[in-house]
Design a protein around this motif. Structure first.
Motif, PDB file in Angstrom:
ATOM      1  N   ASN A 195      44.607  45.469  39.690  1.00  0.00           N
ATOM      2  CA  ASN A 195      43.760  45.717  40.970  1.00  0.00           C
ATOM      3  C   ASN A 195      42.291  45.472  40.738  1.00  0.00           C
ATOM      4  OD1 ASN A 195      45.786  47.465  42.133  1.00  0.00           O
ATOM      5  ND2 ASN A 195      45.463  49.051  41.101  1.00  0.00           N
ATOM      6  N   VAL A 240      46.595  43.751  49.332  1.00  0.00           N
ATOM      7  CA  VAL A 240      46.236  44.288  48.113  1.00  0.00           C
ATOM      8  C   VAL A 240      45.494  45.716  48.246  1.00  0.00           C
ATOM      9  CG1 VAL A 240      45.581  42.062  47.159  1.00  0.00           C
ATOM     10  CG2 VAL A 240      43.896  43.287  48.290  1.00  0.00           C
ATOM     11  N   MET A 250      40.402  41.445  47.637  1.00  0.00           N
ATOM     12  CA  MET A 250      40.247  42.834  47.404  1.00  0.00           C
ATOM     13  C   MET A 250      39.113  43.374  48.299  1.00  0.00           C
ATOM     14  SD  MET A 250      41.261  45.724  46.476  1.00  0.00           S
ATOM     15  CE  MET A 250      42.302  45.572  44.985  1.00  0.00           C
ATOM     16  N   SER A 305      47.230  45.905  43.788  1.00  0.00           N
ATOM     17  CA  SER A 305      47.029  44.518  43.261  1.00  0.00           C
ATOM     18  C   SER A 305      47.612  44.059  41.899  1.00  0.00           C
ATOM     19  CB  SER A 305      45.754  43.828  43.661  1.00  0.00           C
ATOM     20  OG  SER A 305      45.777  42.528  43.515  1.00  0.00           O
TER      21      SER A 305
END
Length: 288
Positions: A53, A33, A59, A49
């Protein structure tokens, strides 16, 4: 207002000539990610991702791994960017739903640590925002030295929509850049602000064309990566001293910092080239 800052003297000296050490699995591969790659002296962190995101466990874990790796092995400059239609829609709201209030202080202290580690890197850092940049991503942008954006990009600290307040350091870092009144306005209203507006506020350093944004942002960061690395580090240290302890403290530290740069190979070569070829000399800095 001051921000506590890590002591820059405790950070490792950049070694641009060294090859990158193996990266953590969280930062490599098609399914990562957050990817850390290199373009010569420039390190590039890319959030990827799809579709938004979002900042979730994966993350945040990747970001923690990235700043730890970069702290141990500082590049000559860092560019933070994102793939996809948006830079980031911010924190995954499920995080708030799942967080036990008893664990909240520890959780947010950990996430704030990512912001502070990014901010403490000794190299120039650039955040590139081509579109929507919310909450955690915006807070990380504010921890970078410079922010570039399109005029149409939208930024927001919109935690008020879940009855919360930014907790990765965005409020106070926005206040440093734009003033406390603007910081209160942006956070309390939860409104979105265009890149062009934040450029007027001094939050965004440069507006780049949408059509060539990726290329221009990389060139902007590469100019720093190929510059006088030790002089850039010194500039960051002087600013940190000022923010932490004020003008007098920065003045007290400056002679020693300047003396350190005086001994750098890049400085000595640039001085010689200036005397020979004038101010438009084409010295290639090597980061030493």
């Amino acid at each position: 207002m001051t921000l506590p800052a890590p002591d820059p003297s405790s950070l490792p000296e950049p070694d641009p000539s060294s090859l990158p050490a193996p990266l953590p699995p969280s930062l490599t591969g098609e399914k990562a990610v957050l990817r850390l790659t290199f373009d010569g002296p420039l390190a590039v962190l890319t959030m990827d991702s799809a579709p938004m995101n979002l900042f979730d466990e994966a993350m945040w874990g990747a970001w923690a791994d990235a700043v730890a790796w970069l702290t141990a092995r500082p590049p000559r400059a860092l560019l933070v960017r994102a793939e996809g239609r948006v830079v980031s829609a911010g924190v995954d709201v499920q995080v708030f739903a799942d967080l036990d209030p008893a664990d909240a202080e520890s959780f947010w202290r950990t996430q704030l640590g990512i912001t502070r580690a990014l901010e403490a890197l000794p190299c120039p850092t650039v955040f590139a925002a081509h579109s929507l940049t919310l909450t955690a991503a915006f807070e990380l942008a504010l921890a970078c030295d410079l922010v570039v954006a399109t005029a149409q990009a939208r930024f927001g600290l919109v935690e008020r929509k879940v009855g919360f307040t930014p907790s990765m350091g965005g409020t106070q870092r926005l206040a440093l850049r734009a003033g406390p009144s603007r910081a209160r306005e942006l956070v309390m209203t939860g409104d979105l602000y265009r890149g062009s507006v934040l450029a007027d506020w001094g939050v965004v350093n440069a507006l780049l064309p949408q059509a060539t944004f990726d290329t221009d942002a990389r060139a902007y960061a590469m100019r720093l990566a190929t510059g006088p690395t030790r002089a850039h580090r010194a500039t960051k240290e002087i600013v940190r001293r000022y923010l932490a302890d004020g003008l007098a403290a920065a003045d007290d530290a400056l002679p020693g910092i300047a003396a350190d740069v005086t001994g750098s190979a890049d400085h000595r070569r640039a001085v010689a080239a200036f005397l020979t070829d004038g101010p438009e000399h084409r010295t290639e800095y090597e980061g030493r």
